[in-house]
Design a protein around this motif. Structure first.
Motif, PDB file in Angstrom:
ATOM      1  N   ALA A   1       0.855  -1.195   0.000  1.00 42.12           N
ATOM      2  CA  ALA A   1       0.000   0.000   0.000  1.00 42.12           C
ATOM      3  C   ALA A   1       0.884   1.235   0.000  1.00 42.12           C
ATOM      4  N   SER A   2       0.321   2.351  -0.452  1.00 37.83           N
ATOM      5  CA  SER A   2       1.071   3.614  -0.459  1.00 37.83           C
ATOM      6  C   SER A   2       0.927   4.295   0.891  1.00 37.83           C
ATOM      7  N   PRO A   3       2.020   4.769   1.471  1.00 39.66           N
ATOM      8  CA  PRO A   3       1.934   5.429   2.778  1.00 39.66           C
ATOM      9  C   PRO A   3       1.480   6.878   2.645  1.00 39.66           C
ATOM     10  N   SER A   4       0.836   7.391   3.659  1.00 40.43           N
ATOM     11  CA  SER A   4       0.554   8.823   3.708  1.00 40.43           C
ATOM     12  C   SER A   4       1.837   9.556   4.073  1.00 40.43           C
ATOM     13  N   ASP A   5       1.840  10.873   3.911  1.00 41.30           N
ATOM     14  CA  ASP A   5       3.063  11.651   4.143  1.00 41.30           C
ATOM     15  C   ASP A   5       3.579  11.538   5.576  1.00 41.30           C
ATOM     16  N   ILE A   6       2.668  11.398   6.539  1.00 40.71           N
ATOM     17  CA  ILE A   6       3.101  11.387   7.944  1.00 40.71           C
ATOM     18  C   ILE A   6       3.882  10.124   8.290  1.00 40.71           C
ATOM     19  N   ALA A   7       3.706   9.047   7.508  1.00 40.93           N
ATOM     20  CA  ALA A   7       4.371   7.783   7.828  1.00 40.93           C
ATOM     21  C   ALA A   7       5.886   7.926   7.885  1.00 40.93           C
ATOM     22  N   ALA A   8       6.446   8.800   7.060  1.00 42.19           N
ATOM     23  CA  ALA A   8       7.897   8.985   7.033  1.00 42.19           C
ATOM     24  C   ALA A   8       8.443   9.439   8.384  1.00 42.19           C
ATOM     25  N   LEU A   9       7.615  10.102   9.184  1.00 44.51           N
ATOM     26  CA  LEU A   9       8.075  10.532  10.503  1.00 44.51           C
ATOM     27  C   LEU A   9       8.359   9.329  11.392  1.00 44.51           C
ATOM     28  N   GLY A  10       7.520   8.294  11.296  1.00 41.10           N
ATOM     29  CA  GLY A  10       7.765   7.085  12.071  1.00 41.10           C
ATOM     30  C   GLY A  10       9.071   6.426  11.687  1.00 41.10           C
ATOM     31  N   HIS A  11       9.351   6.419  10.390  1.00 43.36           N
ATOM     32  CA  HIS A  11      10.612   5.851   9.903  1.00 43.36           C
ATOM     33  C   HIS A  11      11.798   6.643  10.427  1.00 43.36           C
ATOM     34  N   ASP A  12      11.753   7.966  10.292  1.00 42.27           N
ATOM     35  CA  ASP A  12      12.927   8.782  10.595  1.00 42.27           C
ATOM     36  C   ASP A  12      13.229   8.850  12.092  1.00 42.27           C
ATOM     37  N   ALA A  13      12.181   8.906  12.921  1.00 46.95           N
ATOM     38  CA  ALA A  13      12.416   8.922  14.365  1.00 46.95           C
ATOM     39  C   ALA A  13      13.038   7.606  14.823  1.00 46.95           C
ATOM     40  N   THR A  14      12.578   6.498  14.267  1.00 47.44           N
ATOM     41  CA  THR A  14      13.132   5.189  14.634  1.00 47.44           C
ATOM     42  C   THR A  14      14.536   5.011  14.068  1.00 47.44           C
ATOM     43  N   ALA A  15      14.764   5.504  12.853  1.00 49.16           N
ATOM     44  CA  ALA A  15      16.089   5.423  12.253  1.00 49.16           C
ATOM     45  C   ALA A  15      17.106   6.187  13.093  1.00 49.16           C
TER      46      ALA A  15
END
Length: 346
Positions: A264-278
């Motif tokens: 599925a395609s992520p919404s724009d806010i999903a990238a925040l979850g990636h970057d904070a965890t990264a």
């Protein structure tokens, strides 16, 4: 998995139930991509459901601390962040939350969300570089709209832009003609910020020509709301308008990874979850005691799916954003995001 004594636990707080569960799950999905790709063998990402409430967030934070979390990623909503703050401050562990409400930052709390001031700073600086010197602001009469208008007051002065005035209209665009007329009565301006999306943006755009405002003589500016507006290119009045957004290369690569893993395609806010965890995973790779408030606020910053960012002393993220231009088919990137911060934090 290594034994618990060797593992480094990072708590992930999000609404995994309730009305915002879909958003919370997207954030968690994205976080798991970062944990898998970047986290070392002893990195443990432990999800906690806040239920989308401040009470649920506080309880989740207490559970996380009692179970040895070294850092909290999340929560999402401002009231939830506010409830988590005293728990994290007492425990002495940093928080990287998703909210864009700068009033909840500070102490142990850092906000990775795209706050209005950072978006305006980027687009106002761009406008100044293009020879614009005065800006008017149109916002919907909503909490987010009012925060944007407030941010424009200080950011305009900081970027060398004269703020002619800010006016509001009803959500959805009702009263946009009256708001536009009030702005015109305040004096001339060579840039106009429209901080809206969807029906509201369409309504305001339709009023531009009728109000004698033409793209070109007046540089039309937007916020990151425009980046996720599927109808952006349909209104010819906005062709050539510009707005800030994450750098195309990084966000496109993240979206592809998300689609490959979850279908599925992520919404724009999903990238925040990636970057904070990264960010947390990168720190864990450097050593067992590397997660501190000081290392989270590394002045050199970090590069994530959403681009370059670093946390200021007040806990608000300073961002490196690209510039996009509205076209008939949507938008295209016309200026990349910076690859490094130019100097001391603002």
């Amino acid at each position: 998995m290594l034994a618990d004594t060797a593992s480094i636990r990072v708590a992930f707080l999000a609404p995994l139930s309730g009305s915002a569960a879909a958003v919370g799950q997207e954030l968690l999905n994205a976080a798991q991509i970062a944990a898998i790709e970047i986290g070392p063998a002893n990195f443990v990402l432990q999800p906690y459901d806040t239920g989308g409430t401040a009470q649920g967030a506080a309880q989740a934070a207490r559970s996380a601390v009692s179970q040895g979390a070294r850092m909290i990623v999340g929560p999402l909503f401002a009231d939830s962040v506010r409830a988590v703050a005293p728990v994290a401050n007492e425990a002495g562990i940093p928080v990287v939350a998703f909210s864009s409400d700068a009033t909840v930052a500070g102490g142990a709390v850092n906000l990775i969300g795209f706050v209005p001031a950072e978006q305006l700073r980027r687009i106002f600086e761009h406008a100044v570089q293009k020879g614009r010197h005065s800006v008017a602001v149109l916002v919907p009469n909503t909490p987010a709209g009012r925060k944007t208008a407030e941010a424009a007051q200080s950011v305009a002065a900081q970027t060398g832009m004269r703020l002619v005035g800010a006016e509001s209209y009803q959500p959805g665009g009702a009263g946009a003609d009256v708001a536009m007329s009030r702005l015109r009565s305040r004096g001339s301006f060579d840039a106009l910020l429209i901080a809206d999306t969807g029906a509201g943006l369409t309504s305001v755009a339709n009023q531009l020509a009728m109000s004698g405002i033409e793209s070109g003589p007046v540089m039309i500016l937007g916020t990151m709301l425009w980046d996720s507006d599927p109808g952006l290119g349909r209104n010819r009045t906005l062709t050539g308008a510009r707005f800030p957004a994450p750098d195309e290369a990084g966000i496109s690569a993240f979206r592809q990874k998300y689609e490959n893993m979850y279908g599925a395609s992520p919404s724009d806010i999903a990238a925040l979850g990636h970057d904070a965890t990264a960010l947390a995973a990168v720190l864990v790779r450097t050593g067992p005691n590397a997660i501190t408030l000081q290392t989270v606020r590394n002045p050199h910053g970090f590069v994530g799916a959403g681009g370059l960012f670093r946390f200021r002393a007040d806990g608000v993220a300073e961002r490196g954003l690209a510039i996009r231009e509205v076209t008939a088919s949507g938008s295209t990137q016309v200026e990349p995001a910076p690859r490094a911060f130019p100097g001391p934090m603002l």
